[in-house]
Design an enzyme around this catalytic site. Structure first.
Site, PDB file in Angstrom:
ATOM      1  N   SER A 147       0.866  -1.184   0.000  1.00 29.38           N
ATOM      2  CA  SER A 147       0.000   0.000   0.000  1.00 29.38           C
ATOM      3  C   SER A 147       0.897   1.228   0.000  1.00 29.38           C
ATOM      4  O   SER A 147       2.042   1.152   0.495  1.00 29.38           O
ATOM      5  CB  SER A 147      -0.864   0.004   1.264  1.00 29.38           C
ATOM      6  OG  SER A 147      -1.445   1.281   1.454  1.00 29.38           O
ATOM      7  N   TYR A 160      -1.387  -0.241  10.639  1.00 27.93           N
ATOM      8  CA  TYR A 160      -1.525  -0.613   9.219  1.00 27.93           C
ATOM      9  C   TYR A 160      -0.283  -0.146   8.437  1.00 27.93           C
ATOM     10  O   TYR A 160       0.301  -0.914   7.667  1.00 27.93           O
ATOM     11  CB  TYR A 160      -2.798   0.022   8.653  1.00 27.93           C
ATOM     12  CG  TYR A 160      -3.091  -0.321   7.205  1.00 27.93           C
ATOM     13  CD1 TYR A 160      -3.695  -1.533   6.862  1.00 27.93           C
ATOM     14  CD2 TYR A 160      -2.767   0.565   6.181  1.00 27.93           C
ATOM     15  CE1 TYR A 160      -3.970  -1.843   5.540  1.00 27.93           C
ATOM     16  CE2 TYR A 160      -3.046   0.262   4.858  1.00 27.93           C
ATOM     17  CZ  TYR A 160      -3.649  -0.942   4.537  1.00 27.93           C
ATOM     18  OH  TYR A 160      -3.923  -1.253   3.222  1.00 27.93           O
TER      19      TYR A 160
HETATM   20  P1  NAP Z   1     -11.195  -6.022   1.307  1.00 29.88           P
HETATM   21  O1  NAP Z   1     -12.173  -5.589   0.290  1.00 29.88           O
HETATM   22  O2  NAP Z   1     -11.478  -5.766   2.736  1.00 29.88           O
HETATM   23  O3  NAP Z   1     -10.860  -7.570   1.099  1.00 29.88           O
HETATM   24  C1  NAP Z   1      -9.919  -8.186   1.930  1.00 29.88           C
HETATM   25  C2  NAP Z   1      -9.719  -9.618   1.490  1.00 29.88           C
HETATM   26  O4  NAP Z   1      -8.729 -10.194   2.344  1.00 29.88           O
HETATM   27  C3  NAP Z   1     -10.992 -10.433   1.639  1.00 29.88           C
HETATM   28  O5  NAP Z   1     -11.095 -11.371   0.595  1.00 29.88           O
HETATM   29  C4  NAP Z   1     -10.782 -11.147   2.976  1.00 29.88           C
HETATM   30  O6  NAP Z   1     -11.405 -12.421   3.063  1.00 29.88           O
HETATM   31  C5  NAP Z   1      -9.271 -11.348   2.969  1.00 29.88           C
HETATM   32  N1  NAP Z   1      -8.769 -11.447   4.334  1.00 29.88           N
HETATM   33  C6  NAP Z   1      -8.772 -10.500   5.299  1.00 29.88           C
HETATM   34  N2  NAP Z   1      -8.248 -10.973   6.424  1.00 29.88           N
HETATM   35  C7  NAP Z   1      -7.924 -12.264   6.191  1.00 29.88           C
HETATM   36  C8  NAP Z   1      -7.358 -13.289   6.968  1.00 29.88           C
HETATM   37  N3  NAP Z   1      -7.006 -13.090   8.249  1.00 29.88           N
HETATM   38  N4  NAP Z   1      -7.153 -14.492   6.385  1.00 29.88           N
HETATM   39  C9  NAP Z   1      -7.511 -14.719   5.111  1.00 29.88           C
HETATM   40  N5  NAP Z   1      -8.057 -13.792   4.320  1.00 29.88           N
HETATM   41  C10 NAP Z   1      -8.258 -12.568   4.850  1.00 29.88           C
HETATM   42  O7  NAP Z   1      -9.778  -5.297   1.062  1.00 29.88           O
HETATM   43  P2  NAP Z   1      -9.099  -4.744  -0.275  1.00 29.88           P
HETATM   44  O8  NAP Z   1      -9.316  -3.284  -0.291  1.00 29.88           O
HETATM   45  O9  NAP Z   1      -9.475  -5.563  -1.443  1.00 29.88           O
HETATM   46  O10 NAP Z   1      -7.567  -4.973   0.094  1.00 29.88           O
HETATM   47  C11 NAP Z   1      -6.807  -6.044  -0.416  1.00 29.88           C
HETATM   48  C12 NAP Z   1      -5.340  -5.759  -0.122  1.00 29.88           C
HETATM   49  O11 NAP Z   1      -4.959  -4.527  -0.732  1.00 29.88           O
HETATM   50  C13 NAP Z   1      -5.045  -5.599   1.368  1.00 29.88           C
HETATM   51  O12 NAP Z   1      -3.791  -6.149   1.667  1.00 29.88           O
HETATM   52  C14 NAP Z   1      -5.018  -4.078   1.546  1.00 29.88           C
HETATM   53  O13 NAP Z   1      -4.234  -3.711   2.642  1.00 29.88           O
HETATM   54  C15 NAP Z   1      -4.409  -3.649   0.230  1.00 29.88           C
HETATM   55  N6  NAP Z   1      -4.703  -2.276  -0.150  1.00 29.88           N
HETATM   56  C16 NAP Z   1      -5.977  -1.802  -0.246  1.00 29.88           C
HETATM   57  C17 NAP Z   1      -6.182  -0.493  -0.639  1.00 29.88           C
HETATM   58  C18 NAP Z   1      -7.556   0.097  -0.810  1.00 29.88           C
HETATM   59  O14 NAP Z   1      -7.639   1.337  -0.986  1.00 29.88           O
HETATM   60  N7  NAP Z   1      -8.630  -0.665  -0.818  1.00 29.88           N
HETATM   61  C19 NAP Z   1      -5.096   0.339  -0.907  1.00 29.88           C
HETATM   62  C20 NAP Z   1      -3.813  -0.165  -0.779  1.00 29.88           C
HETATM   63  C21 NAP Z   1      -3.616  -1.476  -0.412  1.00 29.88           C
HETATM   64  P3  NAP Z   1     -13.021 -12.585   3.126  1.00 29.88           P
HETATM   65  O15 NAP Z   1     -13.515 -12.103   1.812  1.00 29.88           O
HETATM   66  O16 NAP Z   1     -13.232 -14.019   3.331  1.00 29.88           O
HETATM   67  O17 NAP Z   1     -13.452 -11.711   4.259  1.00 29.88           O
END
Ligand code: NAP
Length: 256
Positions: A147, A160
């Site tokens: 991120s 985070y």
């Molecule tokens: P999200 O919509 O909240 O989805 C998170 C995913 O991770 C879900 O599929 C969830 O599983 C899975 N997950 C969470 N905790 C877990 C655990 N303990 N064990 C196994 N699976 C787990 O988040 P996202 O925005 O797509 O983010 C995905 C990645 O990108 C993350 O690493 C986040 O930090 C990074 N990121 C996000 C952003 C943003 O703006 N959204 C920006 C930069 C980086 P379930 O579906 O089963 O709940």
């Protein structure tokens, strides 16, 4: 032979964007997440329309037992693993100022966002090395989804930010260790992406983006990250191991 790609958290948000792009390129998928399979069945059916095999395994990446069960099931089902995408991650359950944030939140965020991917990489890398020894044609790679928070300080979610900064170093460590075996390790660093994770702060980010926070004046979409990952899996950045691929719409470009 089709590659087998493990995308942690690949059933929604950024992970789903990655799964869609890799399925579109013809790779077989293993997706893991916390939810039971019954809750992601529709998503899996859509992915299977790309004529690839999709295996779903519910796990908590923070759990050592779950991680070893995950790799064991992949071994039993596919007998191989080419690509590990460490995407699963969480925001702190409550955003709290660094002056107030708790150790409990710190421990959980670090376990899911850093310890889990670090040791999943360790276990997957050991298996990748065995596959490489068994066949010189074997192609493996590891991709960490970090991120902009790896370098941009948000005092309302210090845990985070630290977890993502750690994941960034993990990328370089694994790149340095696996380089001699021809297994590249990359970091894809998204900016602000429209997913469930950012839903709670959507209005705030809408306003910031409208005011020029990003050079490209829009939210990032899961497919933006998926396309970057697909380029890496194709091997199109073959001489760039250990590097950060920014996918942030220019948010981190300093401007005057
Ligand atoms: P999200 O919509 O909240 O989805 C998170 C995913 O991770 C879900 O599929 C969830 O599983 C899975 N997950 C969470 N905790 C877990 C655990 N303990 N064990 C196994 N699976 C787990 O988040 P996202 O925005 O797509 O983010 C995905 C990645 O990108 C993350 O690493 C986040 O930090 C990074 N990121 C996000 C952003 C943003 O703006 N959204 C920006 C930069 C980086 P379930 O579906 O089963 O709940």
């Amino acid at each position: 032979m089709r590659k087998v790609a493990l995308v942690t958290g690949g059933s929604r948000g950024i992970g789903l964007g990655i799964s869609q792009c890799l399925a579109g390129d013809g790779h077989n998928l293993v997706i893991c997440g916390r939810r039971p399979e019954a809750q992601v069945r529709d998503v899996l059916s859509v992915l299977r329309k790309s004529n690839v095999e999709v295996l779903y395994i519910p796990v908590d990446v923070a759990s050592r037992d779950d991680r070893s069960r995950l790799l064991e099931k992949i071994r039993q089902h596919f007998g191989r693993l080419n690509v590990l995408v460490n995407n699963a991650g969480m925001a702190p359950e409550n955003r709290a100022d660094v002056l107030e944030a708790t150790e409990e939140s710190f421990d959980r965020v670090m376990a899911v966002n850093l310890k889990g991917p670090y040791f999943l990489t360790q276990a997957a890398a050991k298996w990748m090395l065995k596959q490489k020894q068994a066949s010189l044609d074997y192609e493996g790679c590891v991709i960490n989804i970090s991120s902009i928070s790896a370098t941009v300080a948000s005092p309302s979610r210090g845990d985070y930010c630290i977890s993502k900064a750690g994941l960034s170093m993990a990328t370089r460590l694994w790149a340095a260790r696996l380089g001699e075996f021809g297994i590249p390790v990359y970091e894809v660093r998204p900016g602000i992406v429209m997913t469930d994770m950012t839903a709670a702060v959507k209005e705030r980010y809408d306003k910031l983006i409208a005011e020029g926070l990003t050079v490209q004046g829009r939210w990032g979409l899961p497919g933006d990250i998926g396309q970057a990952v697909a380029v890496l899996v194709r091997g199109d950045l073959a001489y760039s191991t250990g590097q950060v691929i920014m996918v942030d719409g220019g948010l981190t470009v300093h401007r005057l």
